[in-house]
Design an enzyme around this catalytic site. Sequence first.
Site, PDB file in Angstrom:
ATOM      1  N   TYR A 154       0.855  -1.180   0.000  1.00  0.00           N
ATOM      2  CA  TYR A 154       0.000   0.000   0.000  1.00  0.00           C
ATOM      3  C   TYR A 154       0.889   1.227   0.000  1.00  0.00           C
ATOM      4  O   TYR A 154       1.833   1.314   0.789  1.00  0.00           O
ATOM      5  CB  TYR A 154      -0.899   0.011   1.241  1.00  0.00           C
ATOM      6  CG  TYR A 154      -1.820   1.208   1.331  1.00  0.00           C
ATOM      7  CD1 TYR A 154      -2.852   1.385   0.418  1.00  0.00           C
ATOM      8  CD2 TYR A 154      -1.666   2.159   2.333  1.00  0.00           C
ATOM      9  CE1 TYR A 154      -3.704   2.486   0.502  1.00  0.00           C
ATOM     10  CE2 TYR A 154      -2.516   3.262   2.420  1.00  0.00           C
ATOM     11  CZ  TYR A 154      -3.532   3.417   1.506  1.00  0.00           C
ATOM     12  OH  TYR A 154      -4.366   4.500   1.594  1.00  0.00           O
ATOM     13  N   ASP A 249       9.475   2.853  -0.274  1.00  0.00           N
ATOM     14  CA  ASP A 249       8.439   3.476   0.552  1.00  0.00           C
ATOM     15  C   ASP A 249       8.668   3.058   1.999  1.00  0.00           C
ATOM     16  O   ASP A 249       8.393   1.919   2.385  1.00  0.00           O
ATOM     17  CB  ASP A 249       7.063   3.044   0.047  1.00  0.00           C
ATOM     18  CG  ASP A 249       5.919   3.719   0.809  1.00  0.00           C
ATOM     19  OD1 ASP A 249       6.185   4.362   1.853  1.00  0.00           O
ATOM     20  OD2 ASP A 249       4.758   3.592   0.363  1.00  0.00           O
ATOM     21  N   LYS A 281       4.123   8.942   8.789  1.00  0.00           N
ATOM     22  CA  LYS A 281       3.853   8.337  10.099  1.00  0.00           C
ATOM     23  C   LYS A 281       4.783   8.823  11.215  1.00  0.00           C
ATOM     24  O   LYS A 281       4.593   9.932  11.685  1.00  0.00           O
ATOM     25  CB  LYS A 281       3.802   6.813   9.946  1.00  0.00           C
ATOM     26  CG  LYS A 281       2.668   6.413   8.974  1.00  0.00           C
ATOM     27  CD  LYS A 281       2.234   4.973   8.997  1.00  0.00           C
ATOM     28  CE  LYS A 281       0.925   4.801   8.261  1.00  0.00           C
ATOM     29  NZ  LYS A 281       0.992   4.217   6.937  1.00  0.00           N
TER      30      LYS A 281
HETATM   31  C1  PLP Z   1       0.375   4.646   5.569  1.00  0.00           C
HETATM   32  C2  PLP Z   1       1.155   4.403   4.333  1.00  0.00           C
HETATM   33  C3  PLP Z   1       1.083   5.258   3.227  1.00  0.00           C
HETATM   34  C4  PLP Z   1       0.079   6.370   3.127  1.00  0.00           C
HETATM   35  O1  PLP Z   1       0.272   7.355   4.086  1.00  0.00           O
HETATM   36  P1  PLP Z   1      -0.961   8.363   4.431  1.00  0.00           P
HETATM   37  O2  PLP Z   1      -0.340   9.343   5.365  1.00  0.00           O
HETATM   38  O3  PLP Z   1      -2.019   7.494   5.057  1.00  0.00           O
HETATM   39  O4  PLP Z   1      -1.408   8.957   3.160  1.00  0.00           O
HETATM   40  C5  PLP Z   1       1.943   5.039   2.166  1.00  0.00           C
HETATM   41  N1  PLP Z   1       2.808   4.025   2.180  1.00  0.00           N
HETATM   42  C6  PLP Z   1       2.904   3.171   3.226  1.00  0.00           C
HETATM   43  C7  PLP Z   1       3.913   2.077   3.197  1.00  0.00           C
HETATM   44  C8  PLP Z   1       2.074   3.326   4.327  1.00  0.00           C
HETATM   45  O5  PLP Z   1       2.142   2.450   5.326  1.00  0.00           O
END
Ligand code: PLP
Length: 444
Positions: A154, A249, A281
């Site tokens: 994701y 990511d 995060k």
């Molecule tokens: C949470 C997450 C996102 C998206 O971040 P948001 O602040 O919710 O838009 C993207 N990549 C990874 C790996 C994530 O865990």
Amino acid sequence: MSTEPTAAPTQTTTASATLLDRASRVIPGGVNSPVRAFRAVGGTPRFIASATGPWLTDADGNRYVDLICSWGPMILGHAHPSVLEAVKDAAAQGFSFGTPSENEVKLAEEIVSRVAPLEQVRLVNSGTEATMSALRLARGYTGRDVVVKFAGCYHGHVDALLASAGSGIATFALPDSAGVPRSSAGETIVLPYNDLGALEAAFAERGHEIAAVITEAAAGNMGVVPPAPGFTEGLRRVTAAHGALLISDEVMTGFRCSASGWLGREGVAPSGAPDLFTFGKVMGGGFPTAAFGGRADVMALLAPQGPVYQAGTLSGNPVASAAGLATLQGCTPDVYERLDTVATAIAGAASEALTAASVPHTVQWAGSMFSVFFRDGEVRDYDDARDQDSAAFRRFFHSMLAQGVHLPPSAFESWFVSASHDDAAVSHVLDALPAAARAAGTPD
Ligand SMILES: *Cc1c(COP(=O)(O)O)cnc(C)c1O
């Protein structure tokens, strides 16, 4: 369907139910992010009124040990004194200027100093914005359009990256999102995670069209699935050979798996470093701030220096930057040690309880991130992750909740701990596990 736990004090959830009712009239599904709605597990989502350290208190006054930690950001625990102080100080100076300010410089310096191969970052407001911008930059740099992602990963709700996405898309078993233009989805190649053969085949066929490969440094949005030995190195080798960029990511893993993130924990050589990273995060400490960054020569293409446009009214917000900086500064070696201790204690006890109750399960790890799959055998990719007993998870989840432990309401999410999870909080979780395991093993 009865999901009543055995040894639990009766919880009143009237206030949460009333709030959900009100919310549902003015907010679709009553929530501002789908997984919060409890659709995968059923029941009433708890509206949290306040939180401190490892504890959540809901609108009815019930208390829970928090194993969501806002999906990662609350690594120091809720309302941590030094972060709270930093936020108050920053807020007292004004909330947003629409001009450059010092706090954003400090946060960028802290991030760059922690992540060895990183040369420059730009601050944005969410992980979604970070991956969206990194993708645009990679396309601008290479002059190519196609992007490769892995099923079950994701990267936020970016059009091009929603295909076979993890997190909420996995939780609700959605095929993919409606509203994504065919043209956009058509420029995304989705491959199985941990499958270098599939990657090589895709590059052999369309390598000259591929701008970037984006991957979760360690997957945490289909449950926790770390990269198999050699996978990360293979991504670097194949992308470099074809002139495509590699985007790691680390929105979830960054500053959580180690002082830098997953790649830092694994000790990746400079030659193996990705071209671009994304973060979010933890680096916002609970405020909406995130970042993308990497090689200076690639970042130089961003406006105002270069032709790739990217902007934000609130980007680098001084209050959010102060919260992020205080959080990162609080992430000392002691903190990482405590995360490991807490995660090991909880995961070990969960596994023991499930074994005692004869419930098939597998615990998987990425640093102090872990998740419990309700199935036997290693999970290497999204197909494996989907092949689990989500009804058993649902029973387990509700028993834990009724006993005052708030797990992520989905079998496809990592469990998150914080350094504020003290021995009392950990004991509270351990005490709840045996009954929850028995509930998981008792079909409705
Ligand atoms: C949470 C997450 C996102 C998206 O971040 P948001 O602040 O919710 O838009 C993207 N990549 C990874 C790996 C994530 O865990």
